[in-house]
Scaffold this motif. Structure first.
Motif, PDB file in Angstrom:
ATOM      1  N   THR A 232       9.391 -38.324 -36.437  1.00  0.00           N
ATOM      2  CA  THR A 232       9.324 -38.100 -37.740  1.00  0.00           C
ATOM      3  C   THR A 232       8.072 -37.925 -38.305  1.00  0.00           C
ATOM      4  O   THR A 232       7.203 -38.395 -37.729  1.00  0.00           O
ATOM      5  CB  THR A 232      10.018 -39.582 -38.266  1.00  0.00           C
ATOM      6  OG1 THR A 232       9.421 -40.595 -37.893  1.00  0.00           O
ATOM      7  CG2 THR A 232      11.535 -39.644 -37.818  1.00  0.00           C
ATOM      8  N   PHE A 233       8.125 -37.496 -39.322  1.00  0.00           N
ATOM      9  CA  PHE A 233       6.699 -37.228 -40.257  1.00  0.00           C
ATOM     10  C   PHE A 233       7.095 -37.844 -41.730  1.00  0.00           C
ATOM     11  O   PHE A 233       8.256 -37.508 -42.070  1.00  0.00           O
ATOM     12  CB  PHE A 233       6.340 -35.827 -40.260  1.00  0.00           C
ATOM     13  CG  PHE A 233       5.932 -35.334 -39.100  1.00  0.00           C
ATOM     14  CD1 PHE A 233       4.501 -35.302 -38.982  1.00  0.00           C
ATOM     15  CD2 PHE A 233       6.741 -34.912 -38.018  1.00  0.00           C
ATOM     16  CE1 PHE A 233       4.091 -34.501 -37.954  1.00  0.00           C
ATOM     17  CE2 PHE A 233       6.281 -34.148 -37.063  1.00  0.00           C
ATOM     18  CZ  PHE A 233       4.889 -34.061 -36.687  1.00  0.00           C
TER      19      PHE A 233
ATOM     20  N   HIS B  85       9.841 -37.435 -46.074  1.00  0.00           N
ATOM     21  CA  HIS B  85      10.260 -37.690 -44.738  1.00  0.00           C
ATOM     22  C   HIS B  85      10.823 -36.636 -43.909  1.00  0.00           C
ATOM     23  O   HIS B  85      11.734 -35.905 -44.647  1.00  0.00           O
ATOM     24  CB  HIS B  85      10.780 -38.766 -44.283  1.00  0.00           C
ATOM     25  CG  HIS B  85      12.174 -39.085 -44.824  1.00  0.00           C
ATOM     26  ND1 HIS B  85      13.338 -38.552 -44.510  1.00  0.00           N
ATOM     27  CD2 HIS B  85      12.484 -39.659 -46.288  1.00  0.00           C
ATOM     28  CE1 HIS B  85      14.354 -38.953 -45.297  1.00  0.00           C
ATOM     29  NE2 HIS B  85      13.943 -39.247 -46.185  1.00  0.00           N
ATOM     30  N   LEU B  86      10.804 -36.421 -42.484  1.00  0.00           N
ATOM     31  CA  LEU B  86      11.437 -35.334 -42.009  1.00  0.00           C
ATOM     32  C   LEU B  86      11.525 -35.896 -40.455  1.00  0.00           C
ATOM     33  O   LEU B  86      10.539 -36.407 -39.727  1.00  0.00           O
ATOM     34  CB  LEU B  86      10.694 -34.009 -42.020  1.00  0.00           C
ATOM     35  CG  LEU B  86      11.464 -32.861 -41.295  1.00  0.00           C
ATOM     36  CD1 LEU B  86      12.745 -32.178 -42.201  1.00  0.00           C
ATOM     37  CD2 LEU B  86      10.366 -31.793 -41.324  1.00  0.00           C
ATOM     38  N   LEU B  87      12.864 -35.364 -39.814  1.00  0.00           N
ATOM     39  CA  LEU B  87      13.013 -35.615 -38.296  1.00  0.00           C
ATOM     40  C   LEU B  87      12.825 -34.322 -37.642  1.00  0.00           C
ATOM     41  O   LEU B  87      13.664 -33.294 -38.073  1.00  0.00           O
ATOM     42  CB  LEU B  87      14.402 -36.276 -37.815  1.00  0.00           C
ATOM     43  CG  LEU B  87      14.687 -36.092 -36.488  1.00  0.00           C
ATOM     44  CD1 LEU B  87      13.529 -37.022 -35.559  1.00  0.00           C
ATOM     45  CD2 LEU B  87      16.266 -36.638 -36.111  1.00  0.00           C
ATOM     46  N   LEU B  88      12.063 -34.197 -36.833  1.00  0.00           N
ATOM     47  CA  LEU B  88      11.889 -32.839 -35.837  1.00  0.00           C
ATOM     48  C   LEU B  88      12.294 -33.265 -34.346  1.00  0.00           C
ATOM     49  O   LEU B  88      11.628 -34.194 -33.998  1.00  0.00           O
ATOM     50  CB  LEU B  88      10.522 -32.153 -35.951  1.00  0.00           C
ATOM     51  CG  LEU B  88      10.087 -31.916 -37.353  1.00  0.00           C
ATOM     52  CD1 LEU B  88       8.546 -31.358 -37.274  1.00  0.00           C
ATOM     53  CD2 LEU B  88      11.075 -30.530 -37.878  1.00  0.00           C
TER      54      LEU B  88
ATOM     55  N   THR C 246       2.165 -39.270 -41.599  1.00  0.00           N
ATOM     56  CA  THR C 246       2.182 -39.968 -40.399  1.00  0.00           C
ATOM     57  C   THR C 246       3.107 -39.416 -39.355  1.00  0.00           C
ATOM     58  O   THR C 246       4.249 -39.244 -39.725  1.00  0.00           O
ATOM     59  CB  THR C 246       2.313 -41.585 -40.604  1.00  0.00           C
ATOM     60  OG1 THR C 246       1.335 -42.293 -41.334  1.00  0.00           O
ATOM     61  CG2 THR C 246       2.498 -42.079 -39.027  1.00  0.00           C
ATOM     62  N   LEU C 247       2.671 -39.026 -38.182  1.00  0.00           N
ATOM     63  CA  LEU C 247       3.513 -38.789 -37.013  1.00  0.00           C
ATOM     64  C   LEU C 247       4.133 -39.884 -36.514  1.00  0.00           C
ATOM     65  O   LEU C 247       3.302 -40.625 -36.128  1.00  0.00           O
ATOM     66  CB  LEU C 247       2.770 -37.670 -36.262  1.00  0.00           C
ATOM     67  CG  LEU C 247       3.719 -37.301 -34.929  1.00  0.00           C
ATOM     68  CD1 LEU C 247       3.338 -35.903 -34.317  1.00  0.00           C
ATOM     69  CD2 LEU C 247       3.281 -38.225 -33.570  1.00  0.00           C
ATOM     70  N   TRP C 248       5.362 -40.042 -36.076  1.00  0.00           N
ATOM     71  CA  TRP C 248       5.785 -41.172 -35.517  1.00  0.00           C
ATOM     72  C   TRP C 248       6.602 -40.818 -34.268  1.00  0.00           C
ATOM     73  O   TRP C 248       7.659 -40.186 -34.477  1.00  0.00           O
ATOM     74  CB  TRP C 248       6.661 -42.191 -36.281  1.00  0.00           C
ATOM     75  CG  TRP C 248       7.281 -43.664 -36.117  1.00  0.00           C
ATOM     76  CD1 TRP C 248       6.416 -44.442 -36.335  1.00  0.00           C
ATOM     77  CD2 TRP C 248       8.509 -43.779 -35.516  1.00  0.00           C
ATOM     78  NE1 TRP C 248       7.444 -45.836 -36.054  1.00  0.00           N
ATOM     79  CE2 TRP C 248       8.324 -45.279 -35.493  1.00  0.00           C
ATOM     80  CE3 TRP C 248       9.486 -43.140 -35.031  1.00  0.00           C
ATOM     81  CZ2 TRP C 248       9.725 -45.907 -34.855  1.00  0.00           C
ATOM     82  CZ3 TRP C 248      10.457 -43.750 -34.519  1.00  0.00           C
ATOM     83  CH2 TRP C 248      10.450 -45.192 -34.357  1.00  0.00           C
ATOM     84  N   MET C 249       6.258 -40.943 -33.128  1.00  0.00           N
ATOM     85  CA  MET C 249       7.046 -40.604 -31.736  1.00  0.00           C
ATOM     86  C   MET C 249       7.203 -41.407 -30.806  1.00  0.00           C
ATOM     87  O   MET C 249       6.267 -41.976 -30.028  1.00  0.00           O
ATOM     88  CB  MET C 249       5.972 -39.253 -31.470  1.00  0.00           C
ATOM     89  CG  MET C 249       6.647 -38.746 -30.144  1.00  0.00           C
ATOM     90  SD  MET C 249       5.592 -37.446 -29.309  1.00  0.00           S
ATOM     91  CE  MET C 249       5.732 -36.120 -30.634  1.00  0.00           C
TER      92      MET C 249
END
Length: 276
Positions: free
Chosen positions: A206-207, A30-33, A143-146
């Motif tokens: 997040t991805f 997982h990662l936050l951008l 999954t992109l979660w925006m």
């Protein structure tokens, strides 16, 4: 009114990832951008997505009459299939490029999108793995979660079990009270670090990998947590023989006309990066 040329540039401009960010995603799952979509994009797309969620939502029961899954969010899938107005956002090259780079894939295809609106007073999202639903023969799903609105600490991002994606298929349990209890016990026993990114601004994202265990808190605020998600699968992926009813259902809905062993390339799975 957003300028169409500028809007296209905003959605097609590359998002520069560092080697450290890519390595972090692959290690943790997982990662936050920050600022994946800029404010002008959010200002344009949010009313359209809100309108489509309202139009397509069939849930009329009050929260107290729903089960745990129903309390978690209003879920509307594949908005792009029903509204051309949503397509520029969902098919943003900028988003798909990030997905491809994080996975190390040469290209990515659409699996499906989802609007997930957690209502005021909405319940928690139980622990689960997304990929138990997907009949795809690859580890390369993301999954992109925006959020489309600023979300405060108490609503926050999802909660991730870091490194759990490396375990692959952990459980066939669908999202439920049982999955929450069983997987919470598993996470504790395996001592996975738990990470929440807390408050997020509209347009942050997040991805997370398809096998990453994750959950989300309830919504104690008076405002709806409006989130848009896009699920990507690596190009050249084949359809997997479905081993559960959930995967059989997904095969029929999201991979129409395909059978096990076929390349994922139905009309609902267009190539999103490197190009359509």
């Amino acid at each position: 009114m957003i300028d169409n040329i500028q809007f296209d540039e905003d959605l097609n401009q590359a998002y520069v990832l560092t080697e450290e960010q890519i390595a972090s995603y692959r290690q943790d799952g997982h990662l936050l951008l920050k600022a994946v979509a800029n404010p002008s994009v959010i200002d344009w797309c949010r009313p359209i997505i809100q309108s489509e969620v309202t139009r397509l939502n069939k849930e009329t029961r009050p929260l107290y009459e729903r089960d745990t899954y129903g309390k978690a969010f209003i879920q509307i899938s594949n908005l792009w299939e029903f509204s051309e107005s949503v397509s520029p956002f969902v098919f943003a090259r900028r988003f798909a490029q990030i997905a491809a780079q994080l996975m190390g894939a040469s290209g990515v295809r659409m699996y499906h999108d989802q609007a997930l609106f957690k209502e005021p007073g909405g319940g928690h999202t139980p622990w689960h793995q997304d990929q138990i639903y997907w009949p795809v023969d690859t580890e390369n799903t993301i999954t992109l979660w925006m959020p489309l609105v600023d979300i405060p600490q108490e609503v926050g991002s999802m909660l991730f079990a870091s490194g759990s994606h490396k375990r692959g298929y952990i459980s066939k349990l669908v999202i439920s009270d049982e999955s929450h209890k069983t997987l919470a016990q598993y996470i504790e026993a395996e001592n996975f670090p738990l990470v929440s990114y807390g408050e997020m601004a509209a347009g942050d994202a997040t991805f997370h990998a398809g096998w990453t265990l994750h959950s989300a808190p309830g919504n104690p605020t008076p405002n709806t947590r409006e989130v848009m998600t896009i699920i990507y699968v690596a190009d050249r992926t084949k359809v997997l023989e479905p081993d559960t009813n959930a995967r059989k259902s997904d095969l029929a809905r999201w991979l129409p006309g395909l059978k096990p062993g076929d390349l994922i390339d139905s009309p609902l799975n267009p190539l999103m990066y490197p190009g359509r």
